[in-house]
Design a protein around this motif. Structure first.
Motif, PDB file in Angstrom:
ATOM      1  N   TYR A   1       0.709  -1.137  -0.087  1.00  0.00           N
ATOM      2  CA  TYR A   1       0.124   0.054   0.121  1.00  0.00           C
ATOM      3  C   TYR A   1       0.932   1.269   0.112  1.00  0.00           C
ATOM      4  CZ  TYR A   1      -3.735  -3.284   1.205  1.00  0.00           C
ATOM      5  OH  TYR A   1      -4.616  -4.330   0.966  1.00  0.00           O
ATOM      6  N   GLU A   2       0.613   2.235  -0.944  1.00  0.00           N
ATOM      7  CA  GLU A   2       1.682   3.197  -1.118  1.00  0.00           C
ATOM      8  C   GLU A   2       0.580   4.566  -0.712  1.00  0.00           C
ATOM      9  OE1 GLU A   2       2.893   3.322  -5.258  1.00  0.00           O
ATOM     10  OE2 GLU A   2       3.891   1.582  -4.955  1.00  0.00           O
ATOM     11  N   ALA A   3       1.257   5.414   0.088  1.00  0.00           N
ATOM     12  CA  ALA A   3       0.605   6.659   0.548  1.00  0.00           C
ATOM     13  C   ALA A   3       1.585   7.697   0.010  1.00  0.00           C
ATOM     14  CB  ALA A   3       0.586   6.572   2.082  1.00  0.00           C
ATOM     15  N   LYS A   4       0.893   8.399  -0.930  1.00  0.00           N
ATOM     16  CA  LYS A   4       1.517   9.573  -1.367  1.00  0.00           C
ATOM     17  C   LYS A   4       1.169  10.635  -0.654  1.00  0.00           C
ATOM     18  CE  LYS A   4       1.935   7.220  -5.726  1.00  0.00           C
ATOM     19  NZ  LYS A   4       0.681   6.924  -6.631  1.00  0.00           N
ATOM     20  N   TYR A   5       1.992  11.753  -0.295  1.00  0.00           N
ATOM     21  CA  TYR A   5       1.379  12.995   0.564  1.00  0.00           C
ATOM     22  C   TYR A   5       2.315  14.001   0.355  1.00  0.00           C
ATOM     23  CZ  TYR A   5       4.644  11.711   4.316  1.00  0.00           C
ATOM     24  OH  TYR A   5       5.573  11.442   4.975  1.00  0.00           O
ATOM     25  N   ASP A   6       2.102  15.229   0.687  1.00  0.00           N
ATOM     26  CA  ASP A   6       2.771  16.493   0.758  1.00  0.00           C
ATOM     27  C   ASP A   6       3.470  16.729   1.958  1.00  0.00           C
ATOM     28  OD1 ASP A   6       2.051  16.997  -1.965  1.00  0.00           O
ATOM     29  OD2 ASP A   6       0.479  18.297  -1.316  1.00  0.00           O
ATOM     30  N   VAL A   7       4.895  16.626   2.119  1.00  0.00           N
ATOM     31  CA  VAL A   7       5.561  17.059   3.269  1.00  0.00           C
ATOM     32  C   VAL A   7       5.349  18.725   3.815  1.00  0.00           C
ATOM     33  CG1 VAL A   7       7.782  17.090   4.521  1.00  0.00           C
ATOM     34  CG2 VAL A   7       7.221  15.235   2.869  1.00  0.00           C
ATOM     35  N   ASN A   8       5.518  19.311   2.647  1.00  0.00           N
ATOM     36  CA  ASN A   8       5.135  20.687   2.666  1.00  0.00           C
ATOM     37  C   ASN A   8       4.703  21.199   1.327  1.00  0.00           C
ATOM     38  OD1 ASN A   8       7.485  21.253   1.254  1.00  0.00           O
ATOM     39  ND2 ASN A   8       8.662  20.950   3.108  1.00  0.00           N
ATOM     40  N   LYS A   9       4.704  22.540   1.146  1.00  0.00           N
ATOM     41  CA  LYS A   9       4.300  23.113  -0.273  1.00  0.00           C
ATOM     42  C   LYS A   9       4.898  22.629  -1.422  1.00  0.00           C
ATOM     43  CE  LYS A   9       1.603  26.899   1.725  1.00  0.00           C
ATOM     44  NZ  LYS A   9       1.382  28.277   1.856  1.00  0.00           N
ATOM     45  N   THR A  10       6.421  22.425  -1.194  1.00  0.00           N
ATOM     46  CA  THR A  10       6.959  21.854  -2.389  1.00  0.00           C
ATOM     47  C   THR A  10       7.566  20.728  -2.307  1.00  0.00           C
ATOM     48  OG1 THR A  10       9.198  22.831  -1.031  1.00  0.00           O
ATOM     49  CG2 THR A  10       7.819  24.442  -2.559  1.00  0.00           C
ATOM     50  N   THR A  11       7.456  19.802  -1.274  1.00  0.00           N
ATOM     51  CA  THR A  11       8.044  18.573  -1.237  1.00  0.00           C
ATOM     52  C   THR A  11       7.206  17.554  -1.053  1.00  0.00           C
ATOM     53  OG1 THR A  11       9.998  19.703  -0.043  1.00  0.00           O
ATOM     54  CG2 THR A  11       9.767  17.185   0.168  1.00  0.00           C
ATOM     55  N   LYS A  12       7.222  16.358  -1.968  1.00  0.00           N
ATOM     56  CA  LYS A  12       6.294  15.333  -1.840  1.00  0.00           C
ATOM     57  C   LYS A  12       7.024  13.945  -1.338  1.00  0.00           C
ATOM     58  CE  LYS A  12       3.517  16.916  -5.555  1.00  0.00           C
ATOM     59  NZ  LYS A  12       2.456  17.454  -4.654  1.00  0.00           N
ATOM     60  N   ALA A  13       6.407  13.152  -0.621  1.00  0.00           N
ATOM     61  CA  ALA A  13       6.732  11.769  -0.025  1.00  0.00           C
ATOM     62  C   ALA A  13       5.784  10.729  -0.419  1.00  0.00           C
ATOM     63  CB  ALA A  13       7.085  12.088   1.425  1.00  0.00           C
ATOM     64  N   LEU A  14       6.536   9.468  -0.150  1.00  0.00           N
ATOM     65  CA  LEU A  14       5.667   8.260  -0.672  1.00  0.00           C
ATOM     66  C   LEU A  14       6.264   7.120   0.623  1.00  0.00           C
ATOM     67  CD1 LEU A  14       4.278   6.108  -2.220  1.00  0.00           C
ATOM     68  CD2 LEU A  14       6.332   5.770  -3.186  1.00  0.00           C
ATOM     69  N   ALA A  15       5.172   6.672   1.368  1.00  0.00           N
ATOM     70  CA  ALA A  15       5.416   5.646   2.282  1.00  0.00           C
ATOM     71  C   ALA A  15       4.680   4.469   1.657  1.00  0.00           C
ATOM     72  CB  ALA A  15       4.852   6.076   3.778  1.00  0.00           C
ATOM     73  N   ILE A  16       5.629   3.425   1.955  1.00  0.00           N
ATOM     74  CA  ILE A  16       5.045   2.130   1.417  1.00  0.00           C
ATOM     75  C   ILE A  16       4.983   1.197   2.566  1.00  0.00           C
ATOM     76  CG2 ILE A  16       5.499   0.154   0.070  1.00  0.00           C
ATOM     77  CD1 ILE A  16       7.070   2.148  -1.721  1.00  0.00           C
ATOM     78  N   TYR A  17       3.658   0.526   2.773  1.00  0.00           N
ATOM     79  CA  TYR A  17       3.541  -0.446   3.592  1.00  0.00           C
ATOM     80  C   TYR A  17       3.185  -1.754   3.055  1.00  0.00           C
ATOM     81  CZ  TYR A  17       3.005   3.655   6.719  1.00  0.00           C
ATOM     82  OH  TYR A  17       3.274   4.736   7.259  1.00  0.00           O
ATOM     83  N   ASP A  18       3.522  -2.950   4.056  1.00  0.00           N
ATOM     84  CA  ASP A  18       2.798  -4.293   3.844  1.00  0.00           C
ATOM     85  C   ASP A  18       1.175  -4.222   4.143  1.00  0.00           C
ATOM     86  OD1 ASP A  18       2.906  -4.749   6.441  1.00  0.00           O
ATOM     87  OD2 ASP A  18       4.764  -6.295   6.063  1.00  0.00           O
ATOM     88  N   ASN A  19       0.593  -5.202   4.084  1.00  0.00           N
ATOM     89  CA  ASN A  19      -0.836  -5.477   4.179  1.00  0.00           C
ATOM     90  C   ASN A  19      -1.076  -5.696   5.991  1.00  0.00           C
ATOM     91  OD1 ASN A  19       0.380  -8.195   4.600  1.00  0.00           O
ATOM     92  ND2 ASN A  19      -1.517  -9.192   4.014  1.00  0.00           N
ATOM     93  N   LEU A  20       0.166  -5.682   7.044  1.00  0.00           N
ATOM     94  CA  LEU A  20       0.119  -5.710   8.258  1.00  0.00           C
ATOM     95  C   LEU A  20       0.430  -4.245   8.680  1.00  0.00           C
ATOM     96  CD1 LEU A  20       1.694  -9.244   8.911  1.00  0.00           C
ATOM     97  CD2 LEU A  20      -0.439  -8.693   8.769  1.00  0.00           C
ATOM     98  N   GLY A  21       0.482  -3.336   7.964  1.00  0.00           N
ATOM     99  CA  GLY A  21       0.693  -1.995   8.491  1.00  0.00           C
ATOM    100  C   GLY A  21       2.492  -1.705   8.779  1.00  0.00           C
TER     101      GLY A  21
END
Length: 157
Positions: free
Chosen positions: A63-83
């Motif tokens: 599971y991939e969570a894309k989000y904005d760290v701030n107005k100019t920086t993006k990030a991605l956190a990748i999780y397995d099905n157990l979190g």
């Protein structure tokens, strides 16, 4: 083990291209355990979730969570099905790369070829740097180790 790292790097690198609309993953709602893990690690952030199947037989889900760290920086956190957090990727600037990696890039690629730069940390706390390069109408990820030493070039489809 090296295959797991390459898979994580491959998955992580796709997030930046997804921001440009080149990656057509469907938006999903992850299991509650995954959502709670994200909210605990990144409180107040609003992710856009997608899923990816990995492994030798595409039998593992990420599971991939894309989000904005701030107005100019993006990030991605990748999780397995157990979190469990499997990898984290965040956009950085060229000046944030280790000097050794900067020298390699300046020597081997024109500045306009560099399309994206990110730092990647996997679940073993191993740090690498990925630089997206466009050359001859093809896209490549040039991967460096934590000290900026060249590791590998991966061609993207």
């Amino acid at each position: 083990m090296k295959n797991v790292l390459f898979i994580a790097v491959f998955l992580c690198s796709s997030f930046l291209r997804a921001q440009e609309g080149t990656n057509m993953k469907r938006v999903i709602v992850p299991p509650e355990i995954v959502k709670l893990a994200f909210e605990k690690e990144y409180p107040g952030k609003t992710p856009v979730w997608s899923e990816e199947y990995v492994g030798d037989d595409n039998d593992e889900i990420r599971y991939e969570a894309k989000y904005d760290v701030n107005k100019t920086t993006k990030a991605l956190a990748i999780y397995d099905n157990l979190g469990n957090l499997k990898a984290y990727e965040m956009q950085i600037s060229l000046s944030q790369l280790p000097p050794k990696a900067q020298s390699y890039l300046k020597k081997n690629y024109p500045a306009k070829a560099i399309k994206e730069i990110a730092v990647v940390v996997d679940d073993k706390n191993k740090t690498t740097y990925e630089v997206g390069i466009e050359k001859d109408s093809r896209f490549y990820d040039v991967v460096f180790d934590k000290n900026g030493g060249f590791d590998v070039i991966i061609e993207k489809n």
